[in-house]
Write an enzyme that holds these catalytic residues in place. Structure first.
Site, mmCIF file in Angstrom:
data_model
loop_
_atom_site.group_PDB
_atom_site.id
_atom_site.type_symbol
_atom_site.label_atom_id
_atom_site.label_comp_id
_atom_site.label_asym_id
_atom_site.label_seq_id
_atom_site.Cartn_x
_atom_site.Cartn_y
_atom_site.Cartn_z
ATOM 1 N N HIS A 1 0.868 -1.180 0.000
ATOM 2 C CA HIS A 1 0.000 0.000 0.000
ATOM 3 C C HIS A 1 0.898 1.221 0.000
ATOM 4 O O HIS A 1 1.882 1.268 0.726
ATOM 5 C CB HIS A 1 -0.881 -0.025 1.253
ATOM 6 N N ARG B 1 -6.830 10.216 0.139
ATOM 7 C CA ARG B 1 -6.662 10.697 -1.237
ATOM 8 C C ARG B 1 -8.017 10.822 -1.936
ATOM 9 O O ARG B 1 -8.245 11.718 -2.731
ATOM 10 C CB ARG B 1 -5.713 9.772 -2.007
#
Ligand code: FAD
Length: 606
Positions: free
Chosen positions: A239, A259
Site C-alpha cells: 500500500h 486521497r
C-alpha cells in the site's frame, strides 16, 4: 482409555477457521442452511483484522454516479488484476456485491448517506466511478459489528483465543482441525464435515506492514500441508501510504480515503510528483491538472480522477522513486496533504474530521500531527496478498475435498493486484458462497473419525520447541525472516536478490527446526511464535519461488530485471503445492478463459 482422551474434542458440521468478515459471513450462511456451525479465532470475537478496514466496500450500486454498473466494476477489477483474475469470481463479485451490501444494511449496518438518503459511495484508486460504500473511515468495524450480532443470534458456537495448528484428513478429505487454546495451552480437536479457512493474509512475513499480529499466513500454510494448491503467491500488495513516523507505528495504514477526499502527494520540493508518470493505460482517465482533480473529488461527473488515485502498485513505486532520488520527507517517506483543501472549502477542518475521524485521531495521538493543518509523512507498507488458496470460482472449495477458503486467504478474484475496497466486498460475496457450499458438502459428508496417528504426529510437532529450552529464540528468526522478505522480495525485485532470499529462507528453516522455548504451555507467546514461524516460512518461500518464476512486471510485482509485462506470462497463474518428496513444487497453470460476453465487456470499458 481412548487415544483421544487427552484432547478436548468437539464435533460440528461446518468448522470455520477465522472470524473476520469472510469467516463470519460464511458462518451466517452455513448456519442459515441448518447445519451446526462453529467459528474459531486467534483473538477475541470481533477483533479480527477486518475491523481495521477503513475506506469502504466496493459495490456498483450507482448511488453517486448512475453510469456505474456491474459490468464496469468487472472491467475495472480485471484491468487492476492484470487479467490474471479468475473471471468467474470477478463476475460473481461484481454482480453480487450490491446485494451483499444491501443485505448488510438490512442486518443493521449504518452507512453514510447521500443527501437523498441512499448509501453514499466514495472514490478509490482504480475504480472508474465512486463505488465504495462506507461508514466514515470505520467501515470494517461496522461490518464486523453487524455480522457478529447477526451471527450470534443464529446460534453459532464460537471458540476464541484458540489457534489451529493443523488440518486433519481422512479418506482423502478434510475431517477437522487440531489446535490449542492460547490461554492454557490445552490441546483440542474439532471434528467436522467441512472446513472453511478464512484466516486472512501474510503481512507479518515483512518488516513494514499494515497488518496485525494475526497475519502469519496460517491458512495458506495449513492448506498447503494437506495438499491444497496455492496460486499467484508472488502478488503481494504494498500500500503506498503507511505511517513512517514515529518508529513504533511504522507501517500503520493511512487509508486511501484520504486521497479519495482530496489528499495530494508532494515531495520535499513541494511538487505533486504523481503528475510526472501516468501509465499509458490510464492516460484518458486521469486529470490533467489540480483543478480537474479537485472537481472530480467534489463529484463532477465529467472531471477525471487525480493521479493520486491510480492503482496502488503504481503510486507505491512513484513514492519509492521520490524517496530513492533524495526527494523524500525527513523520516524517509513523502508528504500527504489533505489540509490544503481549506483553500477550496470553507468548512475543510470539520469536513476532514467528519470524513476521516480515525485518521485525524491516529495522527494526532501517535505522531502529534494535526492533519487538518499539517501534511502527513507516509511511505509504502506491506498490505495485502492477492495470492492464496486456489479455489473453485463457484463453490470456493479447494482441490482437497471438504476444504473451502474465502477472503484474503483465497486466491483468484484480484489477479495480480487488488483494487481498494474490493476486499470487503470479496469477504461478503465469497464468504456467503463458501458458507453455502460448505454446508451442502457437510450435509452429504458427515464428520468422520480422525486419524489418531496423524493427531499424535501433529501434537509431537507442536510441542517439539519445549524439548529445546536452549534452542534459538523464535522471535529472532522471525525478525530475520522479515528483513529478508522486506529487503530482497519487496517492492522492487530482481533475480539475484530473490535467489539470495531463497537461500536465506532455507537457512532460517534449519534454524527454526532447532529453535526452542522455555516455560510451560500457559500464556506462552514464545511458543505461539514458534508455531506461527513455520507458517511464515512456508508462505515466504512460496512468495519468493513464485516471484522468481514470473519474469515480468505486472500488477503488484515489479521486477527491475524484467520491467515490462510479457505476453508469455499473461497466459498462466503460478501454482505451488507440496511435492511427494516434501519439497515445494511450482507449476504454471493456464489462466481461466473468459466467456465471449465478458471479453466484450472488458473491451468496451478499456
Ligand atoms: P481477517 O479479518 O483478518 O480475519 C482472520 C481471522 O482468522 C481472525 O479472526 C484470526 O484470529 C483468525 N485466524 C488466523 N489464523 C488462525 C489460526 N491459525 N487459528 C485460528 N484462527 C486464526 N479492504 C477493503 O476492501 N477496504 C478497506 O477500506 C480496507 N482497509 C484496510 C485497512 C487496513 C488497516 C488493513 C490492514 C486492511 C484493509 N483492507 C481493506 C483489507 C481488508 O481489511 C482485509 O483484506 C480483510 O479484512 C481480510 O478479511 P478476512 O476475513 O479474510 O480476514
Amino acid at each position: 482409555m481412548s487415544a483421544l482422551d487427552k484432547y478436548i474434542v468437539t464435533e460440528h458440521d461446518v468448522l470455520i477457521i477465522g472470524a473476520g468478515g469472510a469467516g463470519l459471513r460464511a458462518a451466517v450462511e452455513s448456519s442459515a442452511h441448518g447445519v451446526r456451525t462453529a467459528v474459531i479465532c486467534k483473538s477475541l470475537l470481533g477483533k479480527a483484522h477486518t475491523v481495521m478496514a477503513e475506506g469502504g466496500m466496493a459495490a456498483a450500486m450507482g448511488n453517486v454516479d448512475d453510469r456505474d454498473s456491474w459490468e464496469v466494476h468487472f472491467a475495472d477489477t480485471m484491468r487492476g488484476g492484470g487479467y490474471l483474475n479468475n473471471p468467474v469470481m470477478a463476475e460473481h463479485h461484481a454482480r453480487e456485491a450490491p446485494s451483499r451490501v444491501r443485505e448488510l444494511e438490512s442486518w443493521g449496518a449504518v452507512f453514510d448517506r447521500t443527501k437523498d438518503g441512499k448509501i453514499l459511495q466514495r472514490n478509490f484508486g482504480g475504480h472508474r466511478y465512486p463505488r465504495l460504500a462506507h461508514v466514515g473511515d470505520r467501515t470494517g468495524l461496522e461490518m464486523i459489528r453487524t455480522l457478529q450480532d447477526h451471527g450470534i443470534h443464529q446460534g453459532l458456537d464460537v471458540y476464541m483465543e484458540m489457534t489451529v495448528a493443523a488440518l486433519l484428513t481422512s479418506g482423502g478429505r478434510v475431517v477437522g482441525a487440531y489446535g490449542y487454546d492460547r490461554e492454557r495451552g490445552r490441546m483440542r480437536v474439532w471434528r467436522a464435515g467441512a472446513v472453511v479457512l478464512a484466516t486472512g493474509g501474510i503481512g507479518k512475513a515483512f518488516r513494514i506492514t499494515s497488518n496485525s499480529w494475526e497475519y502469519t499466513g496460517d491458512g495458506q500454510a495449513l492448506a498447503y500441508e494437506v495438499g491444497a494448491e496455492l496460486q499467484d503467491m508472488e502478488f503481494v500488495q504494498f500500500h503506498p501510504t503507511g505511517m513512517v513516523w514515529p518508529p513504533s507505528v511504522r507501517g500503520i495504514l493511512v487509508t486511501e480515503g484520504v486521497r479519495g477526499e482530496g489528499g495530494v502527494l508532494r515531495n520535499s520540493e513541494g511538487r505533486r510528483f504523481m503528475f510526472d508518470d501516468i501509465p499509458e493505460l490510464y492516460r484518458n482517465q486521469v486529470a490533467k491538472d489540480e483543478d480537474e482533480g479537485w472537481r472530480y473529488v467534489t463529484g463532477d461527473k465529467h472531471a477525471q480522477r487525480p493521479p493520486e488515485l491510480l492503482t496502488r502498485d503504481h503510486v507505491a513505486r512513484c513514492i519509492n522513486r521520490e524517496i530513492k532520488a533524495g526527494r523524500g520527507s525527513p523520516h524517509g517517506g513523502v508528504f500527504l496533504d489533505i489540509g490544503w483543501i481549506k483553500e477550496r472549502m470553507p468548512n475543510a477542518r470539520e469536513h476532514i474530521k467528519k470524513k476521516l475521524p480515525s485518521m485525524y485521531h491516529q495522527f494526532m495521538q501517535l505522531a502529534g500531527v494535526d492533519i487538518t493543518t499539517e501534511a502527513m509523512e507516509v511511505g509504502p507498507t506491506t498490505h495485502y496478498v492477492m495470492g492464496g488458496i486456489r479455489v473453485d470460482g463457484n463453490t470456493q472449495m479447494s482441490n482437497v475435498p471438504g476444504l473451502f477458503a474465502a477472503g484474503e486467504v483465497a486466491a483468484g478474484l484480484h489477479g495480480a493486484n487488488r483494487l481498494g475496497g474490493n476486499s470487503l466486498s470479496d469477504l461478503l460475496v465469497f464468504g456467503q458462497r463458501a458458507g453455502e457450499h460448505a454446508a451442502k458438502f457437510a450435509k452429504s459428508n458427515p464428520a468422520a473419525d480422525v486419524d489418531v496417528a496423524q493427531l499424535e504426529r501433529e501434537t509431537a510437532r507442536a510441542l517439539e520447541p519445549f524439548d529445546r529450552p536452549n534452542g534459538e529464540n523464535p522471535y529472532t528468526i522471525q525478525h530475520d525472516l522479515q528483513d529478508v522478505m522486506q529487503d530482497l522480495v519487496g517492492i522492487v525485485r530482481t533475480q539475484s536478490e530473490m535467489e539470495q532470499a531463497l537461500d536465506r529462507i532455507g537457512g532460517l528453516n534449519a534454524r527454526s527446526e532447532k529453535s526452542g522455548v522455555v516455560g510451560h504451555r500457559e500464556f506462552n507467546p514464545g511458543w505461539h511464535t514458534a508455531i506461527d514461524l513455520r507458517n511464515l516460512l512456508t508462505v515466504s518461500e512460496a512468495v519468493t519461488r513464485s516471484a522468481l518464476d514470473r519474469k515480468e512486471s505486472r500488477g503488484a510485482q515489479f521486477r527491475d530485471d524484467f520491467p515490462t509485462k510479457s505476453d508469455e506470462c499473461s497466459t498462466f497463474n503460478t501454482v505451488i503445492s507440496k511435492g511427494g518428496d516434501g519439497a515445494m513444487k511450482l507449476e504454471r497453470r493456464p489462466i481461466s478463459k473468459m466467456r465471449p460476453e465478458l471479453t466484450a465487456i472488458v473491451e468496451k470499458n478499456k
